[in-house]
Scaffold this active site. Structure first.
Site, PDB file in Angstrom:
ATOM      1  N   HIS A 104      33.652  24.046  60.322  1.00 53.47           N
ATOM      2  CA  HIS A 104      34.127  25.370  60.756  1.00 53.47           C
ATOM      3  C   HIS A 104      33.818  25.569  62.233  1.00 53.47           C
ATOM      4  O   HIS A 104      32.739  25.198  62.707  1.00 53.47           O
ATOM      5  CB  HIS A 104      33.454  26.465  59.928  1.00 53.47           C
ATOM      6  CG  HIS A 104      33.982  27.842  60.222  1.00 53.47           C
ATOM      7  ND1 HIS A 104      35.216  28.263  59.771  1.00 53.47           N
ATOM      8  CD2 HIS A 104      33.454  28.872  60.936  1.00 53.47           C
ATOM      9  CE1 HIS A 104      35.413  29.507  60.186  1.00 53.47           C
ATOM     10  NE2 HIS A 104      34.371  29.895  60.898  1.00 53.47           N
ATOM     11  N   GLU A 434      51.684  43.925  34.244  1.00 53.08           N
ATOM     12  CA  GLU A 434      51.990  43.454  32.887  1.00 53.08           C
ATOM     13  C   GLU A 434      52.531  42.025  32.875  1.00 53.08           C
ATOM     14  O   GLU A 434      52.462  41.351  31.849  1.00 53.08           O
ATOM     15  CB  GLU A 434      53.011  44.386  32.236  1.00 53.08           C
ATOM     16  CG  GLU A 434      52.456  45.726  31.786  1.00 53.08           C
ATOM     17  CD  GLU A 434      52.014  45.705  30.332  1.00 53.08           C
ATOM     18  OE1 GLU A 434      52.337  44.729  29.640  1.00 53.08           O
ATOM     19  OE2 GLU A 434      51.351  46.660  29.905  1.00 53.08           O
ATOM     20  N   ARG A 619      42.448  43.073  32.893  1.00 51.44           N
ATOM     21  CA  ARG A 619      43.542  42.960  33.861  1.00 51.44           C
ATOM     22  C   ARG A 619      42.959  43.300  35.235  1.00 51.44           C
ATOM     23  O   ARG A 619      42.903  44.458  35.630  1.00 51.44           O
ATOM     24  CB  ARG A 619      44.679  43.904  33.479  1.00 51.44           C
ATOM     25  CG  ARG A 619      45.960  43.682  34.264  1.00 51.44           C
ATOM     26  CD  ARG A 619      47.030  44.652  33.821  1.00 51.44           C
ATOM     27  NE  ARG A 619      47.512  44.361  32.480  1.00 51.44           N
ATOM     28  CZ  ARG A 619      48.066  45.261  31.678  1.00 51.44           C
ATOM     29  NH1 ARG A 619      48.167  46.513  32.068  1.00 51.44           N
ATOM     30  NH2 ARG A 619      48.502  44.920  30.481  1.00 51.44           N
TER      31      ARG A 619
END
Length: 661
Positions: A104, A434, A619
């Site tokens: 990095h 959904e 969810r």
């Protein structure tokens, strides 16, 4: 030791050469195809790999199961990432028994993220460096193996600092790679409390704001100088680029943006002045500042700006179908707060948008999308952005009226999509959380998570698959016909005007509205399967701000993207939501007007929704795309949302009672 390498840019070449010099056996190299929009001043990893006889690939998604399996078959001992631009998933990181290491371009934990080289110059740092660290499932957060500090001189610009970092990387890897080979590394954990994060930079970030101090602008010029796109400003409508500058504090103060001198070219800033040593016009050549002033027609006393002076821009016309709905009316309110938008709306009612009907920038027609197809096609042709928000989106209707869900949610919306293709209009389509169905991922990712639904006899999935198929159709139109689109997936947005209590009375509402009705009427709160299902509840104001930024679409960042819009920090079960709502209800000032709490009652989902129902245990969204494309994160805590939603409905009931004594 067998290594698989992920690399790009000069640092990628540096890392590969260092591995070869240290005696590693490189089984394969993964890189990126060159972007034609970039200035390719750097070395080619693909060319180096080919010259060394090493297999090289540039897959679009290295985390795809097929590529994971191919890497597994290589049986690497160790993985290295040198400026590879994509995150490697856990499945890849776990393939190498000796671990995975990343190079990095900063002194971690400072400047985690993208473009640290440019950011340290923007921020006027006096030192930076390179860090070799172990890779974990959090970007740039693993234990540090080695670091090399690089001093930043006052005359350093992006390219000179880039070369210093490459040299430092060669030195660092020359010491660290043999230690890894011998298993003799001395690693130390990062102090995460000291971490700072920086994001991806775009050419637009090079805009010179003359209201800033001269030193700030000089740092910006250094940070994005050639071969990066350059810092820029405008003389009237003419763009110019500044390649080299110096700070001047020896001149009288003037209004920011004022040309103090043309030979040399000096522009006043908020604190001091900036001398433009070299630059060029947008289509010109590299030249000295005095010549640039001539090319731009500048004279002393002229004022230049950070934006082009252009004619007044026409307002963006936004077509919202389903404008009276929960999202539609809140979005209308947000768009009307910005003078850049004109809204055209269609819906079968107007109760929620009545407060906007007098606005000259809001044009409403009462109608049904299944009937007013000619009006819709005309306004798609007329408008710039189309949001078809009409859908049946309450779970009980999926099992009660599955064919009606299909006809409205799929068939009617498909017509709208095809009209957007026909007239080359941008569509912002409301997908849904959904679509992820019973996905087992901890966080649902727009680009990698599988979409898992139940068997055909569970008709509750007709909404999910209708939306999913439309997502795929839109994506295909974008791929084949260049349809401009963004798909957004709301995760349990809540707030005032979500459904209404009449809808809740017949079971056709979202969870919180149904719970509020139970409290208002003094009926038991029904917890389906005990209310164990977890959701991430999102305040409507947070959701609408994200949607507004999608409409803005700065630098086209949202084009062709799928964006989850949800609050992963507001995760709670339905039972926890009900308990929180009850607590808010009991302390509300209008509490005494309503019956006593009737308790909780557990019911089976089949009794409540019907035999075609199947529930989802959790969810939870990944919102990395929202952060990347929109610079957005949700802010409102769940309890505040619940309080506002409850208050709205209780005061609505109060108004009804006042009108009907």
């Amino acid at each position: 030791m067998k290594a698989v390498v992920f690399a790009y840019h000069d640092m990628g070449c540096t890392g590969i050469q260092s591995l070869l010099d240290a005696g590693y056996d490189i089984a394969a190299i993964f890189t990126h195809p060159d972007n034609p929009g970039e200035n390719h001043f750097f070395g080619s990893v693909a060319r180096l790999a080919a010259e060394q006889g090493i297999p090289v690939w540039a897959p679009e998604d290295v985390n795809h199961p097929l590529w994971i399996e191919r890497i597994r078959e290589m049986k690497p001992d160790v993985l290295f990432s040198f400026y590879y631009r994509n995150l490697l998933g856990d499945e890849i990181l776990n393939l190498a028994p000796k671990g995975a290491f990343n190079l990095h371009g900063s002194l971690l934990p400072k400047y985690r993220g993208r473009a640290p080289l440019n950011w340290v110059l923007v921020n006027g740092e006096s030192e930076t460096g390179v860090t070799l660290h172990r890779m974990v499932n959090r970007a740039d957060a693993g234990d540090i193996v080695a670091q090399q500090t690089v001093a930043i001189g006052p005359d350093d610009a992006a390219l000179t600092l880039h070369r210093k970092l490459c040299a430092a990387a060669t030195e660092l890897l020359g010491q660290a790679l043999p230690a890894i080979l011998e298993g003799k590394t001395a690693e130390r954990p990062q102090d995460h409390s000291q971490a700072t994060y920086v994001g991806r930079r775009t050419p637009e970030d090079g805009r010179l704001d003359w209201e800033q101090p001269a030193q700030t602008l000089h740092n910006l010029v250094r940070a994005v100088s050639d071969p990066w796109p350059g810092a820029f400003g405008y003389a009237g409508a003419n763009k110019f680029i500044v390649w080299k500058s110096r700070v001047r504090h020896d001149l009288p103060a003037a209004k920011p943006g004022t040309v103090i001198s043309v030979a040399p070219l000096i522009v006043a800033c908020q604190d001091g002045a900036l001398e433009i040593v070299t630059g060029q016009t947008e289509r010109g050549v590299y030249m000295q500042g005095a010549q640039l002033a001539q090319a731009l027609g500048l004279v002393s006393g002229a004022v230049i700006s950070s934006k082009p002076v252009v004619a007044i821009k026409r307002r963006t016309r936004v077509l919202i179908l389903g404008v009276n709905g929960f999202i539609g009316n809140h979005l209308t309110e947000r768009l009307l707060q910005d003078d850049n938008y004109e809204i055209y709306g269609l819906d079968i009612g107007s109760d929620a948008i009545s407060r906007f009907l007098e606005s000259p920038r809001f044009h409403f027609v009462e109608g049904d999308i299944s009937i007013h197809s000619e009006w819709i096609e005309y306004h798609i042709k007329k408008c710039d952005v189309v949001l078809p928000l009409v859908a049946i989106a309450t779970p009980i209707e999926y099992t009660r009226n599955p064919l009606r869900v299909f006809e409205l949610d799929f068939e009617e919306n498909l017509k709208i999509i095809r009209d957007c293709v026909k007239y080359n209009k941008r569509i912002i389509f409301p997908s849904t959380s959904e679509v992820y169905g019973m996905c087992t991922d901890k966080n649902f990712d727009e680009d990698t998570s599988n979409l898992v639904v139940g068997p055909i006899n569970k008709q509750r999935w007709i909404y999910s698959v209708s939306k999913q198929l439309l997502d795929r159709v839109i994506w295909a139109y974008g791929d084949k016909y260049d349809l401009k689109f963004t798909l957004f997936r709301p995760f349990n947005w809540m707030g005032p005007r979500l459904d209404n209590l009449n809808a809740a009375r017949i079971g056709s509402s979202r969870a919180i509205t149904q719970l509020i009705l139970n409290l208002v009427e003094g009926s038991p709160i029904k917890l389906i399967e005990g209310g164990k299902q977890k959701r991430c509840f999102t305040d409507i104001s947070d959701g609408i701000e994200a949607l507004f930024r999608i409409i803005e679409n700065k630098d086209g960042r949202c084009d062709g993207q799928i964006i989850n819009i949800g609050n992963p920090e507001n995760e709670a079960s339905i039972k926890e939501l009900a308990e929180m709502l009850l607590a808010c209800f009991e302390r509300h000032p209008l509490r005494d007007r309503f019956p006593p709490f009737a308790g909780f009652r557990e019911v089976e989902s089949s009794d409540y929704y019907g035999k075609g129902y199947q529930d989802v245990e959790h969810r939870k969204p990944s919102i990395r795309n929202a952060k990347r494309c929109l610079n957005w994160e949700p802010k409102v805590e769940m309890e505040e949302t619940v309080e506002h939603t409850l208050d709205f409905f209780l005061r609505t009931v109060e108004l009804v009672d006042d009108k009907n004594p």
